[in-house]
Design a protein around this motif. Sequence first.
Motif, PDB file in Angstrom:
ATOM      1  N   LEU A   1       0.887  -1.160   0.000  1.00 22.53           N
ATOM      2  CA  LEU A   1       0.000   0.000   0.000  1.00 22.53           C
ATOM      3  C   LEU A   1       0.924   1.209   0.000  1.00 22.53           C
ATOM      4  N   ALA A   2       0.748   2.102  -0.954  1.00 21.65           N
ATOM      5  CA  ALA A   2       1.664   3.233  -1.089  1.00 21.65           C
ATOM      6  C   ALA A   2       0.893   4.526  -1.296  1.00 21.65           C
TER       7      ALA A   2
ATOM      8  N   VAL B   1      12.899  23.528 -10.456  1.00 24.79           N
ATOM      9  CA  VAL B   1      12.857  22.379 -11.354  1.00 24.79           C
ATOM     10  C   VAL B   1      12.019  21.273 -10.704  1.00 24.79           C
ATOM     11  N   ALA B   2      10.982  20.857 -11.417  1.00 27.87           N
ATOM     12  CA  ALA B   2      10.117  19.786 -10.909  1.00 27.87           C
ATOM     13  C   ALA B   2      10.893  18.479 -10.835  1.00 27.87           C
ATOM     14  N   ARG B   3      10.616  17.721  -9.794  1.00 28.57           N
ATOM     15  CA  ARG B   3      11.245  16.400  -9.640  1.00 28.57           C
ATOM     16  C   ARG B   3      10.195  15.326  -9.883  1.00 28.57           C
ATOM     17  N   ALA B   4      10.672  14.174 -10.272  1.00 27.84           N
ATOM     18  CA  ALA B   4       9.769  13.055 -10.557  1.00 27.84           C
ATOM     19  C   ALA B   4       9.082  12.586  -9.277  1.00 27.84           C
ATOM     20  N   PRO B   5       7.831  12.182  -9.377  1.00 30.71           N
ATOM     21  CA  PRO B   5       7.134  11.672  -8.200  1.00 30.71           C
ATOM     22  C   PRO B   5       7.733  10.342  -7.740  1.00 30.71           C
ATOM     23  N   ARG B   6       7.447  10.004  -6.511  1.00 32.31           N
ATOM     24  CA  ARG B   6       7.876   8.719  -5.964  1.00 32.31           C
ATOM     25  C   ARG B   6       6.729   8.174  -5.126  1.00 32.31           C
ATOM     26  N   MET B   7       6.803   6.913  -4.809  1.00 32.87           N
ATOM     27  CA  MET B   7       5.786   6.300  -3.961  1.00 32.87           C
ATOM     28  C   MET B   7       6.385   6.040  -2.592  1.00 32.87           C
ATOM     29  N   ALA B   8       5.621   6.388  -1.564  1.00 33.48           N
ATOM     30  CA  ALA B   8       6.026   6.122  -0.187  1.00 33.48           C
ATOM     31  C   ALA B   8       5.265   4.892   0.303  1.00 33.48           C
ATOM     32  N   ASP B   9       6.009   3.902   0.748  1.00 32.38           N
ATOM     33  CA  ASP B   9       5.438   2.656   1.257  1.00 32.38           C
ATOM     34  C   ASP B   9       4.654   2.950   2.540  1.00 32.38           C
ATOM     35  N   ARG B  10       3.392   2.531   2.590  1.00 27.69           N
ATOM     36  CA  ARG B  10       2.535   2.750   3.765  1.00 27.69           C
ATOM     37  C   ARG B  10       2.118   1.442   4.441  1.00 27.69           C
ATOM     38  N   GLY B  11       2.709   0.337   4.002  1.00 27.84           N
ATOM     39  CA  GLY B  11       2.405  -0.937   4.655  1.00 27.84           C
ATOM     40  C   GLY B  11       2.019  -2.014   3.657  1.00 27.84           C
ATOM     41  N   ARG B  12       1.545  -3.126   4.195  1.00 28.62           N
ATOM     42  CA  ARG B  12       1.155  -4.278   3.383  1.00 28.62           C
ATOM     43  C   ARG B  12      -0.354  -4.477   3.513  1.00 28.62           C
ATOM     44  N   VAL B  13      -0.974  -4.925   2.433  1.00 35.38           N
ATOM     45  CA  VAL B  13      -2.411  -5.191   2.412  1.00 35.38           C
ATOM     46  C   VAL B  13      -2.681  -6.434   1.579  1.00 35.38           C
ATOM     47  N   TRP B  14      -3.836  -7.012   1.835  1.00 37.92           N
ATOM     48  CA  TRP B  14      -4.339  -8.078   0.972  1.00 37.92           C
ATOM     49  C   TRP B  14      -5.408  -7.449   0.097  1.00 37.92           C
ATOM     50  N   ARG B  15      -5.340  -7.712  -1.198  1.00 39.29           N
ATOM     51  CA  ARG B  15      -6.361  -7.183  -2.111  1.00 39.29           C
ATOM     52  C   ARG B  15      -7.499  -8.183  -2.184  1.00 39.29           C
ATOM     53  N   LEU B  16      -8.678  -7.704  -1.790  1.00 39.09           N
ATOM     54  CA  LEU B  16      -9.885  -8.519  -1.772  1.00 39.09           C
ATOM     55  C   LEU B  16     -10.911  -7.870  -2.701  1.00 39.09           C
ATOM     56  N   GLY B  17     -10.649  -7.942  -3.986  1.00 38.48           N
ATOM     57  CA  GLY B  17     -11.548  -7.308  -4.945  1.00 38.48           C
ATOM     58  C   GLY B  17     -11.499  -5.799  -4.819  1.00 38.48           C
ATOM     59  N   VAL B  18     -12.623  -5.189  -4.429  1.00 36.44           N
ATOM     60  CA  VAL B  18     -12.707  -3.724  -4.320  1.00 36.44           C
ATOM     61  C   VAL B  18     -12.198  -3.223  -2.978  1.00 36.44           C
ATOM     62  N   LEU B  19     -11.704  -4.124  -2.136  1.00 41.07           N
ATOM     63  CA  LEU B  19     -11.218  -3.759  -0.804  1.00 41.07           C
ATOM     64  C   LEU B  19      -9.762  -4.152  -0.635  1.00 41.07           C
TER      65      LEU B  19
ATOM     66  N   THR C   1      -9.973  -0.112  -3.154  1.00 38.99           N
ATOM     67  CA  THR C   1      -8.944  -0.320  -4.163  1.00 38.99           C
ATOM     68  C   THR C   1      -8.882   0.908  -5.067  1.00 38.99           C
ATOM     69  N   GLY C   2      -7.687   1.399  -5.295  1.00 44.45           N
ATOM     70  CA  GLY C   2      -7.480   2.552  -6.177  1.00 44.45           C
ATOM     71  C   GLY C   2      -6.770   2.096  -7.431  1.00 44.45           C
ATOM     72  N   HIS C   3      -5.580   2.639  -7.668  1.00 47.01           N
ATOM     73  CA  HIS C   3      -4.760   2.226  -8.807  1.00 47.01           C
ATOM     74  C   HIS C   3      -3.829   1.104  -8.367  1.00 47.01           C
TER      75      HIS C   3
ATOM     76  N   PHE D   1      -2.140   2.220  -4.806  1.00 49.15           N
ATOM     77  CA  PHE D   1      -2.066   3.615  -4.355  1.00 49.15           C
ATOM     78  C   PHE D   1      -3.339   4.327  -4.776  1.00 49.15           C
ATOM     79  N   ASP D   2      -3.485   5.564  -4.315  1.00 46.26           N
ATOM     80  CA  ASP D   2      -4.762   6.281  -4.486  1.00 46.26           C
ATOM     81  C   ASP D   2      -5.888   5.404  -3.962  1.00 46.26           C
ATOM     82  N   ALA D   3      -5.655   4.791  -2.818  1.00 40.89           N
ATOM     83  CA  ALA D   3      -6.599   3.870  -2.192  1.00 40.89           C
ATOM     84  C   ALA D   3      -7.143   4.522  -0.923  1.00 40.89           C
ATOM     85  N   PRO D   4      -8.290   5.185  -1.020  1.00 42.59           N
ATOM     86  CA  PRO D   4      -8.810   5.906   0.143  1.00 42.59           C
ATOM     87  C   PRO D   4      -9.186   4.966   1.287  1.00 42.59           C
ATOM     88  N   ALA D   5      -8.874   5.395   2.499  1.00 36.94           N
ATOM     89  CA  ALA D   5      -9.242   4.620   3.689  1.00 36.94           C
ATOM     90  C   ALA D   5     -10.749   4.621   3.837  1.00 36.94           C
ATOM     91  N   ILE D   6     -11.275   3.523   4.305  1.00 38.93           N
ATOM     92  CA  ILE D   6     -12.698   3.430   4.607  1.00 38.93           C
ATOM     93  C   ILE D   6     -12.874   3.830   6.060  1.00 38.93           C
TER      94      ILE D   6
END
Length: 180
Positions: free
Chosen positions: A37-38, A49-67, A78-80, A120-125
Amino acid sequence: MTDATGPAPHDALEPLRAALAAAAARLAAARARDEVLAELVQPKPVLGVARAPRMADRGRVWRLGVLLLSADGTLHATGHVVRAERPARRSVLAESVAEHRAWQAAAVKGGIAEGETVNFDAPAIDLGELASAGASGPIVLDGATVLVRWNPGQPSALAELGRYLEDRVGLLVDPPGGST
């Protein structure tokens, strides 16, 4: 608080929390495949000068369809989803392909191992919002029954959350032959 129509929405939260904890425990015990989860972070420009985006690790998750479910029972919608890959010079015809490749590279730039599946882009419920508004992300309260909207494009695509979790957890714990 109970009214004439049945139990109050917050009464459904304790069984929901228990179901999420049980699902997480079953997945952890089975050492089911989990994912990163990032958060996509856009660094501040340096000297304009703009810098390239990066992803920050926010933990581990199990993907259960839309959750997405974390080990502590926290839920996200579930986001992207991308696989972390180093950038490669390729001719890109579509803007969406270029964007997807930039997300893959942002994951590696953020320190996520190449080949990892990244959500990522996975909003908390928000369970407080669920209790007060009757919905949060794909989770919906119908009286004391907790439902999940398993197809975001279909308002009527609702399933009872307990059965949905049971099915999705079962697929991760004991995947069908040839799918691992």
